[in-house]
Design an enzyme around this catalytic site. Structure first.
Site, PDB file in Angstrom:
ATOM      1  N   ASP A 223       0.420  -1.099   0.034  1.00 44.56           N
ATOM      2  CA  ASP A 223       0.264  -0.512   0.163  1.00 44.56           C
ATOM      3  C   ASP A 223       1.006   1.080  -0.392  1.00 44.56           C
ATOM      4  O   ASP A 223       2.066   1.657   0.555  1.00 44.56           O
ATOM      5  CB  ASP A 223      -1.075  -0.216   1.247  1.00 44.56           C
ATOM      6  CG  ASP A 223      -1.867   1.029   1.294  1.00 44.56           C
ATOM      7  OD1 ASP A 223      -2.609   1.182   0.089  1.00 44.56           O
ATOM      8  OD2 ASP A 223      -1.776   2.161   2.170  1.00 44.56           O
ATOM      9  N   GLU A 285       1.945  -1.004  -5.362  1.00 42.40           N
ATOM     10  CA  GLU A 285       0.480   0.299  -5.224  1.00 42.40           C
ATOM     11  C   GLU A 285       1.837   2.222  -5.742  1.00 42.40           C
ATOM     12  O   GLU A 285       1.533   2.365  -4.260  1.00 42.40           O
ATOM     13  CB  GLU A 285      -0.717   0.358  -4.020  1.00 42.40           C
ATOM     14  CG  GLU A 285      -2.033   1.545  -4.504  1.00 42.40           C
ATOM     15  CD  GLU A 285      -2.551   1.459  -3.560  1.00 42.40           C
ATOM     16  OE1 GLU A 285      -3.543   2.533  -3.255  1.00 42.40           O
ATOM     17  OE2 GLU A 285      -1.995   1.998  -2.203  1.00 42.40           O
TER      18      GLU A 285
END
Length: 562
Positions: A223, A285
């Site tokens: 993330d 990401e």
């Protein structure tokens, strides 16, 4: 088109890449399915999805034809940001189950031939993490505070934030604590940013990686992978915050995104994964542009894949799509890495609705009931075409739960049920991401459409979803579910993920894209006139229906040239 299925236990080798004669690493052309745990399947009836629910529904993913499942965070968390506020990186949030439930899920997935990718959230922790509680109890300058980004304020009494940085979720990126110090949070105030210049932080996450690798996890989606390192001195950046933010017109780059130091972190992590048996992967990401900077994350000693958000955000125009594809493939070829394509995820408006707006007017964030509404029929037609086109591109691809059903964004959610912190922090100006997170339908006639054993659902499901359920579409010719199943089976059969893209000069031009890969011709028609394939070409897959053998507007098709 006729459905082409594969057994959930099909372990036949993948087509080779045509160069080495070997099957090569699985991740280079894998199709990975994102499960948003709280919205996938609820086994205990509390209205929130859970690990036993996911385990029971894994055969759907195997039958769909994907290669792996990526789970959004399931760690212990106060759920202020749906699990992206992690309180303990070595456990399972009780609402989702237990470590034993995770072990059962992993075992069942591997039994079905599916790999398991965990979500890792290293940019920030929850404010309820033991480290942050220790930081608040510690004094300014203490070792406990040094794990996070604490700074003194500006102004005569330190009453002003240390700088002008803003939160992605709206408002300032700084919160003041009782002793007058300020801590940084690029997201919600309940998500304090870690200080990745601290060796203890790096050691902690190396140990977290090993913890899950030893439990059989096949990889990690990372993330905010571009956000760990902040520019030295935290220089001013007085701009509205955005995840996908490149340099300004003057060449300045945001001091909180895509700093050079992140690459050292991922080289260290890659060494950890490479030391474990099996082909474990790291997925970035990284909201980074242009493609040449994104490709730096997938150099040979760093990550394996990086989501292509330039492609996700590209308008429904042939020229824009080709520009992003060409730039992506060229940049990734420079580092010897495959591209990774994606159209939807838990942070963006579902592409079945996003593409229902005029090209160039696609919404960048959520849609509310008072906003301009998408053309649902147009959106689904384009979404089916976009998916068929994407799944023929070389490299890997991701499928977000429910897109195989053609699920639209839920744009009618009332304010009182919305839970995204972006909605609250902006006073509703940002509609938030709840519309793409509504629990998916399994059986149309059941309470909560089969999401759980009862009617409970943490977000309300619209009544029209009964006809979009898995049960309603299974075995139905022309349904979006059967289109995905056929596309994934044919992709595997023809080795399209290992192919090389060559634009077809005769067909490509204006509002038409056409390329050849392996023995397949792929046509995407965005023009107003049908496009006829070459003589002798045989249709393998069509996102809609051919018009007298030609590809109509907003339609994609695969043709056999063999």
């Amino acid at each position: 088109m006729e459905r082409v299925s594969r057994s959930s236990t099909d372990t036949s080798p993948r087509p080779d890449d045509g160069a080495t004669g070997s099957t090569g690493p699985w991740w280079r052309d894998a199709v990975i399915y994102q499960v948003y745990p709280r919205s996938f399947a609820d086994a205990d009836g509390d209205g929130l999805g859970d690990l036993p629910g996911i385990t029971a529904r894994l055969p759907h993913l195997a039958d769909l034809g994907v290669d792996a499942v990526w789970l959004s965070p399931v760690y212990p968390s106060p759920q202020k940001d749906a699990g992206y506020d992690v309180a303990d990186y070595r456990g399972i949030e009780p609402v989702f189950g237990t470590l034993e439930d995770f072990a059962a899920l992993s075992a069942r997935a591997h039994e079905l031939g599916l790999r398991v990718v965990m979500d890792l959230v290293p940019n920030h922790t929850s404010a309820e993490h033991a480290w942050f509680r220790e930081a608040l109890a510690g004094a300014p300058g203490s070792p406990e505070r040094a794990r996070y980004v604490f700074r003194a304020g500006r102004g005569a009494d330190g009453e002003l934030p240390p700088n002008s940085w803003r939160s992605v979720f709206g408002g300032p990126a700084w919160t003041r604590v009782a002793d007058g110090s300020w801590y940084l949070h690029l997201f919600d105030s309940s998500q304090p940013d870690l200080d990745w210049s601290n060796p203890q932080v790096r050691e902690e996450f190396t140990d977290v990686l090993r913890f899950w690798l030893e439990r059989g996890v096949d990889g990690f989606r990372v993330d905010v992978a571009h956000g760990l390192i902040k520019a030295e001195g935290l220089p001013e950046w007085d701009h509205e915050q955005a995840l996908l933010e490149g340099a300004t017109a003057s060449g300045e780059r945001p001091p909180m995104w895509d700093q050079e130091g992140v690459h050292e972190v991922y080289r260290q992590w890659r060494a950890v994964l490479d030391a474990h048996e099996g082909e474990r992967i790291l997925v970035a990401e990284a909201w980074v542009t242009p493609p040449s900077r994104l490709a730096r994350y997938v150099r040979g000693d760093e990550m394996h894949q990086a989501f292509n958000f330039d492609y996700l955000r590209a308008p429904w125009r042939a020229g824009e799509l080709r520009r992003v594809i060409d730039a992506t493939l060229a940049a990734h070829a420079e580092v010897g890495a495959p591209a990774t394509w994606v159209l939807s995820n838990h942070d963006v408006v579902r592409h079945a609705s996003r593409l229902g707006y005029p090209a160039g007017q696609e919404p960048a964030s959520g849609v509310g009931p008072d906003d301009p509404q998408p053309d649902a029929e147009l959106g689904l037609r384009r979404a089916r075409a976009a998916s068929v086109f994407m799944l023929a591109l070389p490299g890997g691809a991701y499928v977000y739960q429910g897109e195989e059903l053609g699920l639209p964004e839920v744009t009618t959610l009332p304010a009182q049920v919305r839970q995204d912190p972006a909605f609250a922090r902006t006073g509703g100006e940002d509609r938030g991401r709840d519309g793409c997170r509504v629990p998916i339908p399994w059986e149309g006639g059941e309470p909560s459409y089969g999401f759980g054993p009862g009617a409970a659902s943490w977000l309300p499901q619209p009544p029209e979803w009964a006809r979009l359920s898995v049960a309603a579409q299974t075995g139905v010719a022309g349904s979006t579910l059967e289109l995905y199943r056929s596309a994934l089976a044919l992709r595997r059969e023809h080795g399209l993920g290992r192919g090389a893209l060559a634009w077809d000069a005769e067909l490509t031009g204006g509002d038409v894209l056409a390329f050849r890969t392996r023995d397949v011709l792929v046509v995407l028609n965005l023009s107003a006139r049908p496009v006829a394939p070459p003589a002798g070409a045989r249709a393998l897959l069509v996102s809609g229906e051919l018009a007298d053998g030609a590809v109509p507007t907003d339609t994609a098709a695969w043709f056999s040239l063999g």
